[in-house]
Design a protein around this motif. Structure first.
Motif, PDB file in Angstrom:
ATOM      1  N   ASN A  24       0.795  -1.277   0.031  1.00  0.00           N
ATOM      2  CA  ASN A  24      -0.134  -0.074  -0.062  1.00  0.00           C
ATOM      3  C   ASN A  24       0.727   1.268   0.129  1.00  0.00           C
ATOM      4  O   ASN A  24       2.032   1.229   0.505  1.00  0.00           O
ATOM      5  CB  ASN A  24      -0.757  -0.156   1.284  1.00  0.00           C
TER       6      ASN A  24
ATOM      7  N   GLN B  20      -2.838   4.577   9.448  1.00  0.00           N
ATOM      8  CA  GLN B  20      -2.206   3.120   9.139  1.00  0.00           C
ATOM      9  C   GLN B  20      -1.403   2.452  10.342  1.00  0.00           C
ATOM     10  O   GLN B  20      -0.546   3.234  10.947  1.00  0.00           O
ATOM     11  CB  GLN B  20      -1.397   3.288   7.955  1.00  0.00           C
TER      12      GLN B  20
ATOM     13  N   ILE C 185      -1.654  -2.624   7.448  1.00  0.00           N
ATOM     14  CA  ILE C 185      -0.921  -3.153   6.351  1.00  0.00           C
ATOM     15  C   ILE C 185       0.135  -4.191   6.817  1.00  0.00           C
ATOM     16  O   ILE C 185       1.306  -4.026   7.649  1.00  0.00           O
ATOM     17  CB  ILE C 185      -0.067  -2.170   5.786  1.00  0.00           C
TER      18      ILE C 185
END
Ligand SMILES: [Zn+2]
Lengths: 337, 244
Positions: free
Chosen positions: A127, A266, A297
């Motif tokens: 990502n 994130q 992630i």
């Protein structure tokens, strides 16, 4: 100046010799990894001098293959990125010496990369990064929670006070007769067992984000040996499951606590132990439930262990940030963020 | 032929660039074992002073050991990678010979033994002898106890010169050895390697054919390896590294 954004990266901090070509910081053109694991298995752990000797056997072959596979020449490259720490000094020196030689020979900028930054940027292949961001880094040598306010800024919120999580796996693996490295086997056994022993969860109640696994390790070894003395054999799957549950509980709870105090967009899970299925599943479930706005992630399984592609991904950002080393760059075995 | 020669086998670091046998520039440091900091900056500086580009080099000559494991590895990694990346010849020369061949030329036929301290009263040793314009190996390079070396000199009953890393213990053993009258210990300034000598030795030597396989001559396996082999006779495999 080359028009493509290609970074040639070297990694040799422990027992993998790796050279990679990465395009635009997130596209792997090649990622050659020569592992010495079969050698160190004979000794029950990495022997530094043996590791250094293997690195020098592999380094130019990995370099040539990385360029071949990527189908690029030195003229196409923008920079050379190199892990200069943390790690084993003798191992690091092989990569650092080779990277410097290549950079000088072809008039390329040399970009020094912290190995742990590399582990985090392994997730960049999954990502694009959005900040602020947090990373749980778990490997054989390190267990850290890192906060990243912006691109390439790293602040350690918590780290291990004794053994790294991966080290604890190897140590209890030795007790169970599992050959080094033990992580994968313990993880498999754990999936077939249940947490019946309820080992201690170290430092869960402390008001910080540091970890400790030595208490857990001792509790495990005592339980095992006491049973042995009584002539009892404990179920290895339950032992593995109980151990793993305790490790995962501590890692996940500390991370969730950190997420509460540091809101981020994130969360990255990376490092060699990030390949652990128990940890991946549990973190996924808890983060989704408790922090629905945070994107987890997970570094790709193939890139959780040491590799040069992750150094290339981090190196591309470091290059854009203007980070450079000159020809006096030395290995920094104790390098920290 | 434009040559770059590198020796970081022990405490001294010596780098030279030559055009055939002619010295263009050389630097020798005797500061530290921390060669990683100085090797490439010194190469960079010498090549720049000569007005050369890296791509102008035709050959790399490296002292490939024995010596300090880390020191030898820095020189060999640097040399091997330069030769690979510039696609030029690589020559490895014994680190003992860099000192020994030069000193033996000055000894008028008398054998010269070079020693590096390998700890625990052991040495890396080799002997050289200049005869009729030829450099002969009087003693093949090896890892041995200092005692055994003295005994060997005694057995051969030949007057020799000794040069290298002496400590007080070695001096005392020489003094007490029956071979002591055969041995002339040369002063420490003879023991500093010169990369210019290394370049001359490497100029006419055959280059390495399998560059990837080129590794230092450690002359000693690691302790872990030795213990493992003792416990697992006949199990040693060809290779322990695989690509994943
Ligand atoms: Zn790592």
């Amino acid at each position: 100046m080359a028009s493509r954004n290609l970074i040639l990266a070297f990694e040799s901090s422990c027992d993998e010799t790796s050279v990679s070509v990465v395009e635009d910081g997130h596209k792997i053109l090649s990622n050659i990894i020569a592992t010495q694991i079969d050698s160190h298995q004979r000794f029950g752990g990495v022997v530094p001098e043996v590791a250094s000797r293997h690195h020098i056997e592999q380094i130019t072959r990995c370099l040539d293959e990385a360029l071949d596979q990527a189908n690029v020449t030195y003229d196409d490259l923008k920079a050379v990125a190199i892990t200069y720490g943390p790690g084993l000094v003798g191992s690091l020196l092989v990569g650092v010496s080779a990277a410097k030689a290549v950079a000088w020979a072809h008039h390329l900028p040399l970009v020094p990369v912290n190995h742990m930054a590399g582990h985090i940027y392994a997730a960049r292949f999954v990502n694009e990064f959005v900040f602020p961001q947090m990373a749980l880094l778990v490997s054989g040598g390190h267990t850290e929670i890192v906060y990243m306010k912006d691109e390439y800024s790293f602040e350690i919120l918590g780290e291990t006070r004794d053994d790294a999580a991966g080290e604890a796996y190897d140590k209890i693996g030795r007790v169970l007769g599992v050959s080094y490295p033990a992580g994968k086997t313990i993880d498999e056994w754990a999936h077939a067992g249940h947490d019946t022993f309820h080992f201690p969860r170290a430092m869960e109640k402390d008001h910080n984000y540091d970890f400790s696994f030595s208490g857990l390790k001792s509790a495990f070894i005592n339980t095992f040996h006491n049973a042995e003395q009584r002539g009892e054999t404990l179920d290895r799957n339950d032992l593995a499951a109980s151990f793993q549950q305790s490790v995962v509980d501590v890692l996940v709870e500390k991370t969730l606590k950190a997420l509460q105090q540091y809101p981020v967009k994130q969360l990255i899970l990376a490092g060699g132990v990030a390949a652990n299925q128990g940890l991946r599943e549990r973190l996924e479930a808890d983060v989704t439930r408790q922090f629905p706005t945070v994107t987890l992630i997970k570094a790709p399984l193939k890139l959780c262990g040491d590799n040069a592609a992750m150094i290339g991904a981090a190196g591309e950002v470091a290059y854009r940030k203007g980070q450079r080393a000159d020809m006096s760059l030395n290995a920094m075995p104790g390098l920290s963020f | 032929m434009k040559i770059l020669a590198i020796d970081t086998s022990n405490h001294p670091l010596s780098i030279a660039i030559t055009d055939d046998d002619q010295l263009i520039a050389t630097t020798t440091l005797n500061l530290t074992k921390n060669h990683s900091i100085y090797v490439m900056p010194t190469i960079e500086k010498l090549v720049a002073i000569a007005g050369w580009q890296p791509a102008d080099l035709d050959r790399i000559v490296v002292a490939k050991g024995p010596g300090s494991y880390t020191g030898v590895r820095i020189a060999v990694t640097t040399a091997k990678t330069l030769a690979d990346t510039l696609q030029i010849d690589l020559v490895g020369v014994s680190s003992l010979k860099v000192i020994g061949a030069h000193v033996a030329q000055l000894q008028a036929g008398r054998p010269t033994i070079v020693i590096f301290n390998a700890r625990r009263n052991n040495v890396f040793a080799a002997g050289y002898q200049a005869q009729q314009g030829q450099m002969n190996e009087w003693l093949a390079q090896q890892h041995m106890s200092f005692e055994d070396l003295l005994q060997l000199v005694e057995e051969r009953q030949e007057a020799v010169s000794m040069v290298g890393e002496f400590d007080a213990q070695f001096d005392e053993q020489v003094a007490q050895s029956p071979a002591h009258s055969l041995i002339t210990r040369l002063p420490a300034n003879y023991a500093i390697p010169s990369a210019y000598d290394l370049a001359i030795l490497g100029r006419s030597a055959q280059p390495v054919t399998q560059l990837d396989e080129f590794v230092p001559d450690y002359l000693r396996i690691t302790e872990a390896e030795a213990n493992w082999q003792k416990k697992h006779p006949g199990e040693l495999k060809q290779s322990y590294v695989r690509e994943v």
